[in-house]
Design a protein around this motif. Structure first.
Motif, PDB file in Angstrom:
ATOM      1  N   MET A 107       0.842  -1.182   0.000  1.00  0.00           N
ATOM      2  CA  MET A 107       0.000   0.000   0.000  1.00  0.00           C
ATOM      3  C   MET A 107       0.889   1.247   0.000  1.00  0.00           C
ATOM      4  O   MET A 107       1.812   1.364   0.790  1.00  0.00           O
ATOM      5  CB  MET A 107      -0.884  -0.021   1.242  1.00  0.00           C
ATOM      6  N   ALA A 108       0.611   2.154  -0.895  1.00  0.00           N
ATOM      7  CA  ALA A 108       1.397   3.378  -1.001  1.00  0.00           C
ATOM      8  C   ALA A 108       0.984   4.373   0.078  1.00  0.00           C
ATOM      9  O   ALA A 108      -0.189   4.489   0.418  1.00  0.00           O
ATOM     10  CB  ALA A 108       1.197   4.000  -2.372  1.00  0.00           C
ATOM     11  N   THR A 109       1.957   5.066   0.590  1.00  0.00           N
ATOM     12  CA  THR A 109       1.667   6.106   1.567  1.00  0.00           C
ATOM     13  C   THR A 109       2.004   7.455   0.950  1.00  0.00           C
ATOM     14  O   THR A 109       2.895   7.568   0.115  1.00  0.00           O
ATOM     15  CB  THR A 109       2.488   5.918   2.858  1.00  0.00           C
ATOM     16  N   ARG A 110       1.284   8.470   1.377  1.00  0.00           N
ATOM     17  CA  ARG A 110       1.502   9.818   0.868  1.00  0.00           C
ATOM     18  C   ARG A 110       2.383  10.575   1.850  1.00  0.00           C
ATOM     19  O   ARG A 110       2.182  10.500   3.059  1.00  0.00           O
ATOM     20  CB  ARG A 110       0.178  10.554   0.710  1.00  0.00           C
ATOM     21  N   THR A 111       3.331  11.292   1.303  1.00  0.00           N
ATOM     22  CA  THR A 111       4.179  12.146   2.127  1.00  0.00           C
ATOM     23  C   THR A 111       3.340  13.310   2.618  1.00  0.00           C
ATOM     24  O   THR A 111       2.607  13.923   1.831  1.00  0.00           O
ATOM     25  CB  THR A 111       5.362  12.681   1.296  1.00  0.00           C
ATOM     26  N   PRO A 112       3.415  13.626   3.904  1.00  0.00           N
ATOM     27  CA  PRO A 112       2.624  14.756   4.410  1.00  0.00           C
ATOM     28  C   PRO A 112       3.013  16.056   3.712  1.00  0.00           C
ATOM     29  O   PRO A 112       4.177  16.256   3.355  1.00  0.00           O
ATOM     30  CB  PRO A 112       2.991  14.820   5.893  1.00  0.00           C
ATOM     31  N   VAL A 113       2.037  16.924   3.519  1.00  0.00           N
ATOM     32  CA  VAL A 113       2.294  18.230   2.910  1.00  0.00           C
ATOM     33  C   VAL A 113       2.899  19.131   3.971  1.00  0.00           C
ATOM     34  O   VAL A 113       2.428  19.196   5.103  1.00  0.00           O
ATOM     35  CB  VAL A 113       0.987  18.847   2.367  1.00  0.00           C
ATOM     36  N   GLU A 114       3.963  19.830   3.575  1.00  0.00           N
ATOM     37  CA  GLU A 114       4.653  20.742   4.483  1.00  0.00           C
ATOM     38  C   GLU A 114       4.622  22.146   3.907  1.00  0.00           C
ATOM     39  O   GLU A 114       4.865  22.340   2.713  1.00  0.00           O
ATOM     40  CB  GLU A 114       6.105  20.278   4.638  1.00  0.00           C
ATOM     41  N   CYS A 115       4.331  23.124   4.738  1.00  0.00           N
ATOM     42  CA  CYS A 115       4.318  24.517   4.301  1.00  0.00           C
ATOM     43  C   CYS A 115       5.753  24.942   3.969  1.00  0.00           C
ATOM     44  O   CYS A 115       6.653  24.775   4.794  1.00  0.00           O
ATOM     45  CB  CYS A 115       3.752  25.411   5.408  1.00  0.00           C
ATOM     46  N   PRO A 116       5.974  25.487   2.779  1.00  0.00           N
ATOM     47  CA  PRO A 116       7.328  25.898   2.413  1.00  0.00           C
ATOM     48  C   PRO A 116       7.817  27.133   3.170  1.00  0.00           C
ATOM     49  O   PRO A 116       9.013  27.394   3.197  1.00  0.00           O
ATOM     50  CB  PRO A 116       7.220  26.191   0.913  1.00  0.00           C
ATOM     51  N   LEU A 117       6.929  27.850   3.821  1.00  0.00           N
ATOM     52  CA  LEU A 117       7.335  29.036   4.567  1.00  0.00           C
ATOM     53  C   LEU A 117       7.717  28.709   6.009  1.00  0.00           C
ATOM     54  O   LEU A 117       8.780  29.097   6.477  1.00  0.00           O
ATOM     55  CB  LEU A 117       6.221  30.083   4.566  1.00  0.00           C
ATOM     56  N   CYS A 118       6.840  28.002   6.702  1.00  0.00           N
ATOM     57  CA  CYS A 118       7.062  27.766   8.135  1.00  0.00           C
ATOM     58  C   CYS A 118       7.410  26.316   8.461  1.00  0.00           C
ATOM     59  O   CYS A 118       7.674  25.987   9.604  1.00  0.00           O
ATOM     60  CB  CYS A 118       5.842  28.201   8.943  1.00  0.00           C
ATOM     61  N   ARG A 119       7.365  25.460   7.447  1.00  0.00           N
ATOM     62  CA  ARG A 119       7.709  24.040   7.581  1.00  0.00           C
ATOM     63  C   ARG A 119       6.749  23.254   8.463  1.00  0.00           C
ATOM     64  O   ARG A 119       7.045  22.150   8.889  1.00  0.00           O
ATOM     65  CB  ARG A 119       9.146  23.855   8.084  1.00  0.00           C
ATOM     66  N   GLU A 120       5.577  23.811   8.722  1.00  0.00           N
ATOM     67  CA  GLU A 120       4.554  23.088   9.485  1.00  0.00           C
ATOM     68  C   GLU A 120       3.985  21.967   8.623  1.00  0.00           C
ATOM     69  O   GLU A 120       3.688  22.162   7.452  1.00  0.00           O
ATOM     70  CB  GLU A 120       3.433  24.042   9.894  1.00  0.00           C
ATOM     71  N   VAL A 121       3.876  20.778   9.212  1.00  0.00           N
ATOM     72  CA  VAL A 121       3.246  19.665   8.513  1.00  0.00           C
ATOM     73  C   VAL A 121       1.741  19.850   8.622  1.00  0.00           C
ATOM     74  O   VAL A 121       1.201  20.026   9.714  1.00  0.00           O
ATOM     75  CB  VAL A 121       3.682  18.316   9.119  1.00  0.00           C
TER      76      VAL A 121
END
Length: 51
Positions: free
Chosen positions: A1-15
């Motif tokens: 089963m494939a997992t998705r990489t969490p989206v991270e804000c490019p400004l503050c690096r918050e997941v």
């Protein structure tokens, strides 16, 4: 089963969990901060510092 990489804000690096990057950027960052980020990324690309 494939997992998705969490989206991270490019400004503050918050997941981000439970909301979109667009919602986070609009609600969590000022226009000035967004503009500074876009300018710095554009300048870096034009200087050949990023691919």
């Amino acid at each position: 089963m494939a997992t998705r990489t969490p989206v991270e804000c490019p400004l503050c690096r918050e997941v981000l969990t439970g909301r979109s990057l667009e919602e986070h950027l609009v609600d969590g960052h000022t226009k000035r901060k967004l503009a500074k980020f876009v300018v710095s990324e554009t300048e870096a690309m034009n200087d050949g510092k990023t691919s």
